[in-house]
Design a protein around this motif. Structure first.
Motif, short mmCIF file in Angstrom:
data_model
loop_
_atom_site.label_atom_id
_atom_site.label_comp_id
_atom_site.label_asym_id
_atom_site.label_seq_id
_atom_site.Cartn_x
_atom_site.Cartn_y
_atom_site.Cartn_z
N GLY A 100 0.72 -1.08 -0.02
CA GLY A 100 0.00 -0.07 0.10
C GLY A 100 0.89 1.24 0.09
O GLY A 100 2.09 1.17 0.34
N GLY A 101 0.30 2.41 -0.20
CA GLY A 101 0.80 3.70 -0.14
C GLY A 101 1.40 4.09 1.15
O GLY A 101 2.51 4.96 1.12
N ASP A 102 1.13 3.24 2.24
CA ASP A 102 1.70 3.56 3.56
C ASP A 102 2.80 2.67 3.76
O ASP A 102 3.41 2.86 5.09
CB ASP A 102 0.87 3.75 4.53
N GLY A 103 3.06 1.64 2.89
CA GLY A 103 4.08 0.67 3.13
C GLY A 103 3.37 -0.72 3.35
O GLY A 103 4.53 -1.67 3.71
N SER A 104 2.34 -0.87 3.82
CA SER A 104 1.59 -1.92 4.42
C SER A 104 1.82 -2.82 3.48
O SER A 104 1.40 -2.77 2.18
CB SER A 104 0.40 -1.81 5.00
N LEU A 105 2.09 -4.30 3.69
CA LEU A 105 2.06 -5.41 2.67
C LEU A 105 0.67 -6.24 2.99
O LEU A 105 0.51 -6.62 3.72
CB LEU A 105 3.37 -5.95 2.98
N GLY A 106 0.07 -6.33 1.72
CA GLY A 106 -1.14 -7.45 1.99
C GLY A 106 -0.94 -8.68 1.90
O GLY A 106 0.24 -9.22 1.55
N PRO A 107 -2.04 -9.47 1.94
CA PRO A 107 -1.86 -11.04 1.74
C PRO A 107 -1.56 -11.53 0.31
O PRO A 107 -1.74 -10.73 -0.73
CB PRO A 107 -3.06 -11.47 2.19
N ARG A 108 -0.91 -12.70 0.26
CA ARG A 108 -0.58 -13.30 -1.06
C ARG A 108 -2.09 -13.48 -1.93
O ARG A 108 -2.92 -13.74 -1.41
CB ARG A 108 0.21 -14.43 -0.88
N SER A 109 -1.69 -13.58 -3.27
CA SER A 109 -2.58 -14.00 -4.22
C SER A 109 -2.59 -15.41 -4.08
O SER A 109 -1.97 -16.20 -3.41
CB SER A 109 -2.24 -13.43 -5.73
N ARG A 110 -3.73 -16.19 -4.80
CA ARG A 110 -3.49 -17.50 -4.91
C ARG A 110 -2.67 -17.90 -5.68
O ARG A 110 -1.78 -17.27 -6.66
CB ARG A 110 -5.00 -18.07 -5.62
N ALA A 111 -1.95 -19.13 -5.58
CA ALA A 111 -0.72 -19.59 -6.26
C ALA A 111 -1.14 -20.18 -7.58
O ALA A 111 -2.14 -20.69 -7.80
CB ALA A 111 -0.20 -20.64 -5.52
#
Length: 319
Positions: A100-111
């Motif tokens: 995200g714009g604030d540097g937060s990292l979201g969950p992984r997509s499906r493989a």
């Protein structure tokens, strides 16, 4: 045809596409990217694509993983990457995460899995140029094109049909004719044909075929409607939030051109299936408040031409 990723022709740090409005939850993590696909591009590379996240607060970057190893990172404006330096005849697993714009990292997509093919002898010889291109209008919204077959040292696997600078159609290598539909009445077109072989070598373009479809109303209803522009701030950064309804045309609109201020142009292309209705995009424009921006946009229509510009909106950052 593959979708292309967002190409930035100006200073654009963060973009996202889809349905949305102003950001009301600055602490929310970005979601998991959807629509992930992976396909071998050669014996040592895989092409990975995904859909843009419908997050109006903007995405700073996407991180691409091979298994648990991060192998690439692209700006939030891009939704595709070629992962290289792989081994032939090998199965690989890929996932993508959004930052995200604030540097937060979201969950992984499906493989997703992709298998690289076995190594073959290099083919650097492109097919010959298609000969004797010709065409005729077959109504106000279609043309029929024909050409002489190209020659290749191995085989021609497809022919790409271009309208101006846009690839709009493709047919198998055993075909030397095609009907192109989804055109507009009363419009001048310039078509050309290029041959492609199995190693992705492209021939030179054929001579141009210039045709005009019969009828009137060429420029009617080709501009995006309900266009709005607003601004918001997040972590000291200013963003422009755009929203619009796509023009009603035959086919799907996958690319837009955004004109920001005097001459700054941003090309916006969906990496997956574009929204059918109201669309939105948000992108970073700096950290200064009180800056006035003028913005409008237009669509690349399914026939390869550019539609009309939307109305121009004026916004001021920090308001």
């Amino acid at each position: 045809m593959r979708r292309v990723a967002v190409v930035v022709c100006a200073l654009l740090l963060v973009a996202s596409c889809g349905r949305g409005g102003a950001d009301g939850d600055s602490g929310r993590l970005p979601g998991a990217p959807t629509g992930l696909t992976a396909a071998a591009g050669s014996a040592t590379s895989v092409h990975v694509m995904w859909n843009a996240l419908p997050d109006s607060s903007g995405i700073r970057a996407y991180e691409v993983y091979r298994g648990t190893t991060k192998v690439d990172e692209v700006p939030g404006s891009e939704h595709m990457v070629d992962v290289t330096r792989l081994r032939p005849s090998t199965v690989y697993v890929f996932t993508v995460r959004a930052r995200g714009g604030d540097g937060s990292l979201g969950p992984r997509s499906r493989a997703v899995r992709a298998t690289t093919p076995a190594m073959v002898a290099a083919d650097r010889s492109a097919p010959s140029r298609p000969t004797r291109p010709d065409g005729r209008a077959v109504g106000s919204r279609a043309v029929q094109l024909s050409w002489g077959a190209s020659k290749d040292d191995r085989a021609v696997v497809s022919y790409d049909i271009w309208q101006g600078g846009a690839k709009i159609h493709s047919v198998g290598g055993n075909q030397t004719a095609a009907v192109v539909t989804g055109l507009r009445p009363g419009t001048r077109y310039v078509f050309s044909v290029r041959a492609r072989d199995a190693a992705d070598n492209l021939s030179p373009a054929s001579a141009a075929v210039r045709l005009t479809t019969p009828g009137t109303g060429a420029g009617r209803d080709t501009a995006p409607t309900a266009f709005t522009a607003r601004t918001h701030e997040k972590s000291g950064a200013c963003y422009l939030d755009l929203a619009w309804d796509p023009p009603r045309v035959d086919g799907v609109v996958t690319e837009y051109q955004i004109r920001l201020d005097a001459g700054t142009t941003i090309s916006l292309v969906w990496g997956g299936t574009p929204p059918k209705g109201h669309s939105a995009s948000s992108f970073y424009v700096g950290r200064d408040r009180g800056v006035v921006h003028h913005v409008r946009l237009r669509a690349r229509l399914p026939d390869g031409t550019w539609g009309g510009w939307s109305v121009e909106r004026t916004v001021t950052t920090g308001t």
